[in-house]
Structure formats: C-alpha cells, structure tokens
Write an enzyme that holds these catalytic residues in place. Structure first.
Site, short mmCIF file in Angstrom:
data_model
loop_
_atom_site.label_atom_id
_atom_site.label_comp_id
_atom_site.label_asym_id
_atom_site.label_seq_id
_atom_site.Cartn_x
_atom_site.Cartn_y
_atom_site.Cartn_z
N GLU A 56 75.21 29.94 45.77
CA GLU A 56 75.96 29.64 44.55
C GLU A 56 76.93 28.48 44.75
O GLU A 56 77.74 28.49 45.69
CB GLU A 56 76.73 30.87 44.09
CG GLU A 56 77.39 30.67 42.75
CD GLU A 56 77.62 31.99 42.04
OE1 GLU A 56 76.68 32.43 41.35
OE2 GLU A 56 78.70 32.57 42.20
N LYS A 58 80.00 26.96 43.44
CA LYS A 58 81.11 27.46 42.63
C LYS A 58 82.42 26.87 43.14
O LYS A 58 82.70 26.88 44.34
CB LYS A 58 81.16 28.98 42.71
CG LYS A 58 82.31 29.62 41.98
CD LYS A 58 82.15 31.14 41.87
CE LYS A 58 82.25 31.83 43.20
NZ LYS A 58 82.25 33.31 43.06
N LYS A 118 74.53 29.91 35.89
CA LYS A 118 75.42 31.07 35.97
C LYS A 118 76.51 30.90 34.90
O LYS A 118 77.39 30.06 35.02
CB LYS A 118 76.04 31.14 37.36
CG LYS A 118 76.87 32.38 37.63
CD LYS A 118 76.00 33.56 37.97
CE LYS A 118 76.84 34.77 38.43
NZ LYS A 118 77.44 34.55 39.75
N GLU A 167 71.69 41.04 35.18
CA GLU A 167 72.72 41.61 36.04
C GLU A 167 73.17 42.97 35.54
O GLU A 167 73.47 43.16 34.36
CB GLU A 167 73.92 40.66 36.10
CG GLU A 167 75.05 41.15 36.99
CD GLU A 167 76.15 40.11 37.09
OE1 GLU A 167 75.90 39.06 37.73
OE2 GLU A 167 77.23 40.35 36.53
N ASN A 188 75.39 43.55 40.67
CA ASN A 188 76.66 42.92 40.99
C ASN A 188 77.57 43.97 41.63
O ASN A 188 77.95 44.95 40.97
CB ASN A 188 77.32 42.33 39.74
CG ASN A 188 78.49 41.43 40.08
OD1 ASN A 188 79.09 41.53 41.14
ND2 ASN A 188 78.81 40.54 39.17
N GLU A 218 74.26 40.97 44.56
CA GLU A 218 75.22 39.91 44.25
C GLU A 218 76.65 40.35 44.61
O GLU A 218 77.00 41.50 44.39
CB GLU A 218 75.20 39.59 42.75
CG GLU A 218 73.85 39.33 42.14
CD GLU A 218 73.96 39.24 40.63
OE1 GLU A 218 74.99 38.77 40.12
OE2 GLU A 218 73.02 39.68 39.94
N SER A 219 77.43 39.41 45.10
CA SER A 219 78.87 39.55 45.29
C SER A 219 79.25 40.42 46.50
O SER A 219 78.58 41.41 46.81
CB SER A 219 79.56 40.13 44.05
OG SER A 219 79.40 39.27 42.94
#
Length: 258
Positions: A56, A58, A118, A167, A188, A218-219
C-alpha cells in the site's frame, strides 16, 4: 462520531461534487479507448508456500497522521516492487489519508503491477471514475454499504472490467459479502470504530470463507511472525501499508511473486 462515520459524511460531499464531472458519461465516451484492466485477482491467488503481497502506497492515516513525511509514490512503489509485491494499493482519499487520484495515475503509468484504488466508495459515480483514472480494482467496504448496494456495485464493477476487494470486519459482514458474490474478500484487522487492531479477527474468520474465494488479510501486520500466522491460516495475500514503512523485519519476508 466514529472514524468511519466522519469519513462517509465527507464522502457524501465529495460525491456531490463528483456528480458535476459526469464520470459515467465520460466513461461511455471513452470506454472503447481505455486499456484493459490488469489481472488483480490472478496476481493475488496463492499457488505456493509464500503469501502474495499487496503493497500500500499511503502517506497518512486518520489515527496516525502523516506516516511518510518525504512521500514519493514512485520511489515507494519502486521499493515495494523490489520486495516482491504482486499488486499496489493506492490511497486516493484526500482529507483523511492525504491521498490523491494523481498518485494512482502516476503509479499505474510507472509500473506493470495491477493497482487497487483504496478509498471509501459509496456511489456508482466513484466506480466509473475509478476506471477512468486507471484503477484495475476497487475497494468496497461492507460496513459502508447496504447489501443491495454491494451487489449492484459488484455487478457494475465487473461490467466495466474492475476487480473488487470486498472488505469485512466480522462474521455477519463476511456472510453479506459471500451472498453478494464477492470473489476477493479482505478481512480488516482494524476496528473502524476505534482503530484498535487484532490479527485474531482475520484468523477466526478464515474458516468461514466460501470455497474458491481469494482471502486477504489487511492491517496490523508488523512482523515476520504476523506473516507466518496469516500464512498458516491459509490466506492468499496480505495488504500492508504502514508496516512496510516502519518495520524493516517485513523487508526480510519472502513473498510469492507474480
């Protein structure tokens, strides 16, 4: 208000402005000249021991503020490509993540990997806009949509060539995604109400995925041990942003390359 509620409130204002730009009409005028989308789903499907990496790009987040002060999306993409990324995720939300559609367009031009937009999509106009700016895939967040919107947006995305990462955060959302026909589902690990993180969220939900669906975590992935746990839980891919920037340990992980 929760982070998600604040973000969605702002998105409604953005959609009102986007409406003036007539993205659906512009798509209809240009659709025959647009390049085909790159194979996002194909690049995520795990076929060996190692996980696939969605890296990602970001700059900032609502909870952390600016994460990358010397932000350069091309340089970041170059580093992530060298690590073995299979796809890029590019933040395009301006207010909360300091992202931009310009970042996505630049990354798409500079690299050969598929690119996920995203953002917080709540209107079909954003889907047409995503195709126009060069996205190969979009994110749809079950918590931000009702079931009928999710089905409709999945269908629209497929019709215009976009893949979709759907998601979810809990079992109910996972069932909603599956019933809507999602073929790529991401869990997530970050709670969108308070931004707390637990890898157990993904690990506990994985056994309930429909057969054949590509599974993404994710995350909150910050260490080689985190990656090992997710790999052992039979995920296909992980989406990592901040972790790749702040954790050198993740740079030693071997990823399955496309």
């Amino acid at each position: 208000m929760t982070y998600l509620a604040k973000i969605l409130d702002e998105k409604r204002n953005e959609v009102a402005e986007l409406k003036k730009q007539r993205p659906q009409q512009r798509y209809e005028e240009r659709k025959n000249d647009l390049f085909p989308c790159r194979d996002f789903a194909g690049n995520l499907k795990r076929t060996g021991e190692n996980l696939r990496l969605i890296a990602e790009i970001k700059k900032a987040s609502p909870s952390r503020g600016v994460i990358v002060h010397d932000f350069d999306p091309v340089e970041m993409g170059r580093r992530y490509l060298g690590l073995g990324a299979s796809a890029f995720s590019v933040l395009t939300d301006r207010l909360f993540f300091q992202g931009s559609i310009d970042f996505l367009e630049t990354v798409k031009l500079q690299f050969h990997l598929p690119v996920l937009r995203k953002d917080f999509i709540i209107d079909e106009r954003q889907i047409f806009e995503s195709r126009l700016i060069g996205a190969d895939a979009i994110l749809l967040i079950v918590a931000a949509l009702d079931a009928s919107q999710l089905r409709d947006y999945l269908q629209l995305a497929a019709e215009i060539g976009l893949a979709v990462l759907v998601e979810v955060h809990d079992r109910q959302e996972l069932d909603t995604a599956a019933e809507a026909g999602a073929m790529i589902i991401g869990v997530n690990n970050r709670n969108l109400k308070d931004f707390s993180v637990s890898l157990d969220t993904a690990i506990d939900l994985r056994p309930h995925f429909p057969e054949g669906v590509i599974a993404v975590a994710e995350s909150g992935l910050k260490s080689a041990d985190d990656i090992l746990r997710i790999g052992q839980a039979s995920f296909d891919a992980v989406l990592i942003g901040e972790g790749l920037h702040v954790s050198p340990e993740l740079h030693t992980v071997t990823w399955q390359k496309p």
